[in-house]
Scaffold this motif. Structure first.
Motif, PDB file in Angstrom:
ATOM      1  N   VAL A 118      22.877  34.612   4.750  1.00  0.00           N
ATOM      2  CA  VAL A 118      21.844  33.947   4.302  1.00  0.00           C
ATOM      3  C   VAL A 118      22.052  32.646   3.762  1.00  0.00           C
ATOM      4  O   VAL A 118      21.268  31.841   3.849  1.00  0.00           O
ATOM      5  CB  VAL A 118      20.790  35.149   3.656  1.00  0.00           C
ATOM      6  CG1 VAL A 118      19.869  34.489   2.829  1.00  0.00           C
ATOM      7  CG2 VAL A 118      20.373  36.305   4.574  1.00  0.00           C
TER       8      VAL A 118
ATOM      9  N   LEU B 130      24.124  30.524   3.940  1.00  0.00           N
ATOM     10  CA  LEU B 130      24.725  29.461   4.761  1.00  0.00           C
ATOM     11  C   LEU B 130      23.345  28.830   5.499  1.00  0.00           C
ATOM     12  O   LEU B 130      23.394  27.632   5.766  1.00  0.00           O
ATOM     13  CB  LEU B 130      25.485  30.046   5.924  1.00  0.00           C
ATOM     14  CG  LEU B 130      27.057  30.056   5.735  1.00  0.00           C
ATOM     15  CD1 LEU B 130      27.709  30.871   6.835  1.00  0.00           C
ATOM     16  CD2 LEU B 130      27.511  28.785   5.137  1.00  0.00           C
ATOM     17  N   LEU B 131      22.447  29.699   5.694  1.00  0.00           N
ATOM     18  CA  LEU B 131      21.224  29.061   6.516  1.00  0.00           C
ATOM     19  C   LEU B 131      20.470  28.186   5.772  1.00  0.00           C
ATOM     20  O   LEU B 131      19.392  27.717   6.142  1.00  0.00           O
ATOM     21  CB  LEU B 131      20.417  30.397   6.959  1.00  0.00           C
ATOM     22  CG  LEU B 131      21.002  31.679   8.018  1.00  0.00           C
ATOM     23  CD1 LEU B 131      20.133  32.477   8.445  1.00  0.00           C
ATOM     24  CD2 LEU B 131      21.944  30.531   9.128  1.00  0.00           C
ATOM     25  N   ALA B 132      20.508  28.230   4.417  1.00  0.00           N
ATOM     26  CA  ALA B 132      19.447  27.335   3.424  1.00  0.00           C
ATOM     27  C   ALA B 132      19.966  26.016   3.480  1.00  0.00           C
ATOM     28  O   ALA B 132      21.155  25.881   3.981  1.00  0.00           O
ATOM     29  CB  ALA B 132      19.904  27.882   1.865  1.00  0.00           C
ATOM     30  N   ALA B 133      18.739  25.424   3.608  1.00  0.00           N
ATOM     31  CA  ALA B 133      19.165  23.811   3.609  1.00  0.00           C
ATOM     32  C   ALA B 133      19.673  23.070   2.336  1.00  0.00           C
ATOM     33  O   ALA B 133      19.167  23.431   1.256  1.00  0.00           O
ATOM     34  CB  ALA B 133      18.018  23.167   3.622  1.00  0.00           C
TER      35      ALA B 133
END
Lengths: 198, 99
Positions: free
Chosen positions: B11, B13-16
């Motif tokens: 999760v 990793l998916l953040a900008a």
């Protein structure tokens, strides 16, 4: 919940600004500060286009601000904002399909990828290797997300913003069981693609 | 690694990831845009008046064409339909009075 209630809630613990207009600006600023990362992340991951993500983030907050009176507080403010953003992303894809249908589809590729200086938390000038690594990670993550089917991508991206499965279901108009199945499958695929970072 | 930890890592990793300057600039743009757009919120009240004014301008600006005399209209119509007549004998058969 209208602007006045939101103003009241958000200013309860802090010193209010002098004028109502100043107070509203202050509330809006804090609303954006609190949620912009999640809204932008969602838009970026679902479009894969930095410029489009920026536009969608801006439009999401402007729409939310203008329709704050319509927010009944049935879901959290975050869920509401993310639902607006997800709808704007769907409109973006419809618009993009239409553009490609009329033969104008290749124009807006310029926003894809992020500028290196945007990828580090502070000045990247002194740390070019880290900037390159961050850029590489960004590309790998985006590529892994792009490989997912649309529904799995939406579920995974909303899950990444900390929404519960039931909240995702409410935001996307899906049953919780369907969300769970999509998340399970998306997670499995993402773990395969990004295994080295986990 | 535990399942929850793995999910947490995925999760994150998916953040900008963007710089603080990026977020601040975006915040400023959004606030300016929202307040600018919400400012003239009652502008729609002027819309009917604006539409009526635009219509009036269009009508007044439209050039008035001179109305042709009835006989000119008839001869023009006749001449416009001449090319539809394949057989020129038809023309000859029409008496001058009828023309």
């Amino acid at each position: 919940m209208g602007v006045s209630i939101l103003v009241e809630t958000m200013t309860r613990t802090e010193k209010p600004a002098e004028s109502p207009a100043g107070q509203e600006e202050d509330v809006l600023n804090r609303l954006v500060a609190e949620h912009q990362r999640q809204v932008y992340s969602l838009a970026l991951r679902l479009t894969g286009n930095a410029a489009a993500a920026d536009d969608i983030t801006q439009e999401t907050f402007i729409s939310a601000w203008r329709h704050l009176k319509g927010f009944r507080g049935e879901s959290s403010l975050k869920t509401w904002l993310l639902r607006i953003a997800a709808n704007k992303v769907r409109s973006y894809w419809r618009w993009k399909k239409l553009r490609s249908w009329v033969g104008l589809g290749t124009r807006d590729e310029d926003g894809e990828g992020a500028a290196l200086e945007d990828l580090l938390p502070d000045d990247p000038a002194g740390r070019p290797e880290q900037a390159a690594l961050a850029a590489d990670l960004e590309r790998r993550v985006q590529k892994a997300i792009n490989l997912l089917p649309t529904r799995q991508r939406e579920v995974a991206v909303l899950r990444a913003q900390g929404l519960a499965l039931a909240e995702i279901g409410a935001a996307l108009g899906m049953a919780e069981g369907t969300v769970k199945a999509h998340w399970f499958e998306a997670r499995r695929k993402l773990e395969v693609s990004l295994g080295e970072y986990l | 690694m535990k399942d929850e930890e793995k999910e947490e890592r995925l999760v994150s990793l998916l953040a900008a990831r963007r710089s603080e300057a990026f977020w601040a600039a975006q915040r400023a743009r959004i606030t300016a845009g929202a307040l600018q757009k919400s400012g003239p919120a009652r502008a729609w009240l002027l819309a009917p008046a604006a539409a009526a004014a635009a219509l009036l301008i269009v009508l007044l600006a439209k050039p008035r064409l001179p109305v042709p005399a009835p006989e000119t209209v008839v001869s023009t119509a006749f001449l416009e339909h001449l090319d539809l007549l394949d057989d020129m004998d038809v023309l000859e058969a029409v008496s001058e009075e009828e023309l």
